[in-house]
Design a protein around this motif. Structure first.
Motif, PDB file in Angstrom:
ATOM      1  N   ASN A  17       0.912  -1.134  -0.339  1.00  0.00           N
ATOM      2  CA  ASN A  17      -0.202   0.175   0.041  1.00  0.00           C
ATOM      3  C   ASN A  17       0.880   1.493   0.178  1.00  0.00           C
ATOM      4  OD1 ASN A  17      -2.702  -1.370   0.067  1.00  0.00           O
ATOM      5  ND2 ASN A  17      -2.850  -1.520   2.188  1.00  0.00           N
ATOM      6  N   LEU A  18       1.570   1.360   0.714  1.00  0.00           N
ATOM      7  CA  LEU A  18       3.017   2.184   0.487  1.00  0.00           C
ATOM      8  C   LEU A  18       3.516   3.185  -0.791  1.00  0.00           C
ATOM      9  CD1 LEU A  18       4.661   4.075   2.082  1.00  0.00           C
ATOM     10  CD2 LEU A  18       6.225   3.031   2.965  1.00  0.00           C
ATOM     11  N   LEU A  19       4.404   1.510  -1.178  1.00  0.00           N
ATOM     12  CA  LEU A  19       4.739   1.509  -2.489  1.00  0.00           C
ATOM     13  C   LEU A  19       3.541   2.215  -3.717  1.00  0.00           C
ATOM     14  CD1 LEU A  19       6.723  -1.554  -2.057  1.00  0.00           C
ATOM     15  CD2 LEU A  19       7.334   0.716  -2.540  1.00  0.00           C
ATOM     16  N   LEU A  20       2.068   1.330  -3.765  1.00  0.00           N
ATOM     17  CA  LEU A  20       1.297   2.121  -4.305  1.00  0.00           C
ATOM     18  C   LEU A  20       1.483   3.380  -4.259  1.00  0.00           C
ATOM     19  CD1 LEU A  20      -1.595   1.248  -5.900  1.00  0.00           C
ATOM     20  CD2 LEU A  20      -2.755   0.576  -4.145  1.00  0.00           C
ATOM     21  N   HIS A  21       0.733   3.955  -2.957  1.00  0.00           N
ATOM     22  CA  HIS A  21       1.001   5.231  -3.127  1.00  0.00           C
ATOM     23  C   HIS A  21       1.761   5.783  -3.488  1.00  0.00           C
ATOM     24  CE1 HIS A  21      -0.972   8.840   0.126  1.00  0.00           C
ATOM     25  NE2 HIS A  21       0.600   9.151  -0.060  1.00  0.00           N
ATOM     26  N   MET A  22       3.247   5.630  -3.554  1.00  0.00           N
ATOM     27  CA  MET A  22       4.327   6.194  -3.697  1.00  0.00           C
ATOM     28  C   MET A  22       4.278   6.600  -5.346  1.00  0.00           C
ATOM     29  SD  MET A  22       6.996   5.776  -0.312  1.00  0.00           S
ATOM     30  CE  MET A  22       7.941   6.558  -1.558  1.00  0.00           C
ATOM     31  N   GLN A  23       3.401   5.205  -5.864  1.00  0.00           N
ATOM     32  CA  GLN A  23       3.039   5.020  -7.768  1.00  0.00           C
ATOM     33  C   GLN A  23       4.581   4.050  -7.919  1.00  0.00           C
ATOM     34  OE1 GLN A  23       2.828   8.869  -9.374  1.00  0.00           O
ATOM     35  NE2 GLN A  23       0.307   9.058  -8.597  1.00  0.00           N
ATOM     36  N   GLU A  24       5.189   3.402  -6.826  1.00  0.00           N
ATOM     37  CA  GLU A  24       5.963   2.038  -7.065  1.00  0.00           C
ATOM     38  C   GLU A  24       4.984   1.071  -7.686  1.00  0.00           C
ATOM     39  OE1 GLU A  24       9.418   2.285  -5.004  1.00  0.00           O
ATOM     40  OE2 GLU A  24       9.273   3.951  -4.464  1.00  0.00           O
ATOM     41  N   TYR A  25       4.847   1.120  -8.813  1.00  0.00           N
ATOM     42  CA  TYR A  25       3.540  -0.163  -9.181  1.00  0.00           C
ATOM     43  C   TYR A  25       4.255  -1.313  -9.085  1.00  0.00           C
ATOM     44  CZ  TYR A  25       0.499   4.077  -9.907  1.00  0.00           C
ATOM     45  OH  TYR A  25       0.382   5.260 -10.221  1.00  0.00           O
ATOM     46  N   GLU A  26       5.638  -1.213  -9.980  1.00  0.00           N
ATOM     47  CA  GLU A  26       6.056  -2.818  -9.807  1.00  0.00           C
ATOM     48  C   GLU A  26       6.472  -3.208  -8.543  1.00  0.00           C
ATOM     49  OE1 GLU A  26       9.018  -3.024 -13.168  1.00  0.00           O
ATOM     50  OE2 GLU A  26       7.921  -1.946 -14.688  1.00  0.00           O
ATOM     51  N   ARG A  27       7.345  -2.662  -8.284  1.00  0.00           N
ATOM     52  CA  ARG A  27       7.344  -2.614  -6.431  1.00  0.00           C
ATOM     53  C   ARG A  27       6.239  -3.562  -5.839  1.00  0.00           C
ATOM     54  NH1 ARG A  27      11.236   0.301  -3.535  1.00  0.00           N
ATOM     55  NH2 ARG A  27      10.992  -1.477  -1.913  1.00  0.00           N
ATOM     56  N   ALA A  28       5.493  -2.582  -5.904  1.00  0.00           N
ATOM     57  CA  ALA A  28       3.810  -2.626  -5.366  1.00  0.00           C
ATOM     58  C   ALA A  28       2.812  -3.987  -5.328  1.00  0.00           C
ATOM     59  CB  ALA A  28       2.816  -1.608  -5.148  1.00  0.00           C
ATOM     60  N   GLU A  29       2.953  -4.322  -7.008  1.00  0.00           N
ATOM     61  CA  GLU A  29       2.796  -5.554  -7.108  1.00  0.00           C
ATOM     62  C   GLU A  29       2.997  -6.716  -7.131  1.00  0.00           C
ATOM     63  OE1 GLU A  29       1.577  -7.486 -11.197  1.00  0.00           O
ATOM     64  OE2 GLU A  29       2.420  -5.485 -11.544  1.00  0.00           O
ATOM     65  N   ARG A  30       4.894  -6.838  -6.377  1.00  0.00           N
ATOM     66  CA  ARG A  30       5.858  -7.216  -6.287  1.00  0.00           C
ATOM     67  C   ARG A  30       4.891  -8.171  -4.263  1.00  0.00           C
ATOM     68  NH1 ARG A  30       9.464  -5.900  -8.931  1.00  0.00           N
ATOM     69  NH2 ARG A  30      11.199  -4.386  -7.136  1.00  0.00           N
ATOM     70  N   PHE A  31       5.245  -6.793  -3.797  1.00  0.00           N
ATOM     71  CA  PHE A  31       4.476  -7.353  -2.540  1.00  0.00           C
ATOM     72  C   PHE A  31       3.231  -7.778  -2.104  1.00  0.00           C
ATOM     73  CE2 PHE A  31       7.846  -4.646  -1.945  1.00  0.00           C
ATOM     74  CZ  PHE A  31       8.466  -5.137   0.033  1.00  0.00           C
ATOM     75  N   PHE A  32       2.280  -7.452  -3.107  1.00  0.00           N
ATOM     76  CA  PHE A  32       0.854  -7.432  -3.146  1.00  0.00           C
ATOM     77  C   PHE A  32       0.651  -9.143  -3.294  1.00  0.00           C
ATOM     78  CE2 PHE A  32      -0.390  -3.459  -3.777  1.00  0.00           C
ATOM     79  CZ  PHE A  32      -0.841  -2.817  -2.359  1.00  0.00           C
ATOM     80  N   GLU A  33       1.632  -9.616  -4.805  1.00  0.00           N
ATOM     81  CA  GLU A  33       1.878 -11.276  -4.493  1.00  0.00           C
ATOM     82  C   GLU A  33       1.981 -11.956  -3.900  1.00  0.00           C
ATOM     83  OE1 GLU A  33       3.798 -10.762  -8.963  1.00  0.00           O
ATOM     84  OE2 GLU A  33       1.508 -10.655  -9.668  1.00  0.00           O
TER      85      GLU A  33
END
Length: 220
Positions: free
Chosen positions: A42-58
């Motif tokens: 969620n933090l990475l999503l907020h910062m628009q770091e989409y690729e990293r956010a996707e990896r954390f959710f997965e």
């Protein structure tokens, strides 16, 4: 207070580096706990770091395939990147796994709106509106979707409700004018367009619609 909650608090206070540090520590202490990855996502999503956010959710979903908020987070990752079909899939998984909140229904509905599938959007926006009766954006999009589905009586009721919440909502006033045109009531339409322009003088759609209605009335 545990580190996840501290991280969420720091995130809400815009202290992103401190939030990242706390989430990292939480993950290191409990690497098999999906919530740490979800919060970092969620933090990475907020910062628009989409690729990293996707990896954390997965990663969270690899630990718990029923983690509804991880699906919701992934849906947001894809929605923000306008990958609406992929976002739909994730939002549906979130709902199937027990997430019954206005935002997930709203965003699921909006994925269909963005692709001009207004009929498919309607039940999800209706549920969102039911769960968030005082959310102006949700109520407006629901009213707009009703109008796009030619359910003008219901659209009128919902858009009037938007004005109860936000009396100077230019788009709600404009769309009430559009509904009045469909109801063959040009005088009421004109009133709404004028009000829309009073609260938002640069509302181009209202300005154009007003000119068209005045032209039609002068020709009668």
């Amino acid at each position: 207070m545990d580190k996840l909650q501290q991280g969420i608090d720091r995130m809400q206070e815009q202290e992103f580096e401190e939030a990242a540090k706390l989430f990292t520590e939480a993950i290191e202490e409990q690497p098999e706990e999906p919530l740490g990855y979800i919060n970092f996502g969620n933090l990475l999503l907020h910062m628009q770091e989409y690729e990293r956010a996707e990896r954390f959710f997965e990663r969270a979903l690899s630990l718990d395939e029923k983690a509804a908020t991880a699906y919701y987070g992934l849906g947001n990752v894809y929605y923000d990147q306008e990958k609406f079909t992929k976002a739909q899939e994730q939002f549906l998984h979130a709902i199937e796994n027990g997430l019954d909140e206005a935002d997930v229904y709203f965003l699921l509905g909006m994925t269909f709106v963005q692709q001009d599938y207004h009929k498919l959007a309607l039940p999800y926006l209706a549920r969102a509106a039911e769960l968030a009766v005082e959310d102006v954006d949700i109520q407006f999009q629901y009213g707009l979707c009703l109008a796009q589905n030619h359910q003008f009586r219901e659209a009128k009721k919902v858009l009037e409700g938007v004005l109860q919440l936000a009396p100077e909502h230019g788009d709600a006033l404009y769309n009430l004018g559009v509904v009045a045109i469909y109801e063959e009531d040009p005088q009421t339409a004109l009133e709404h367009f004028n009000k829309a322009l009073e609260v938002q003088s640069d509302h181009m759609l209202a300005s154009h619609a007003k000119a068209e209605v005045e032209k039609a009335l002068n020709q009668e």
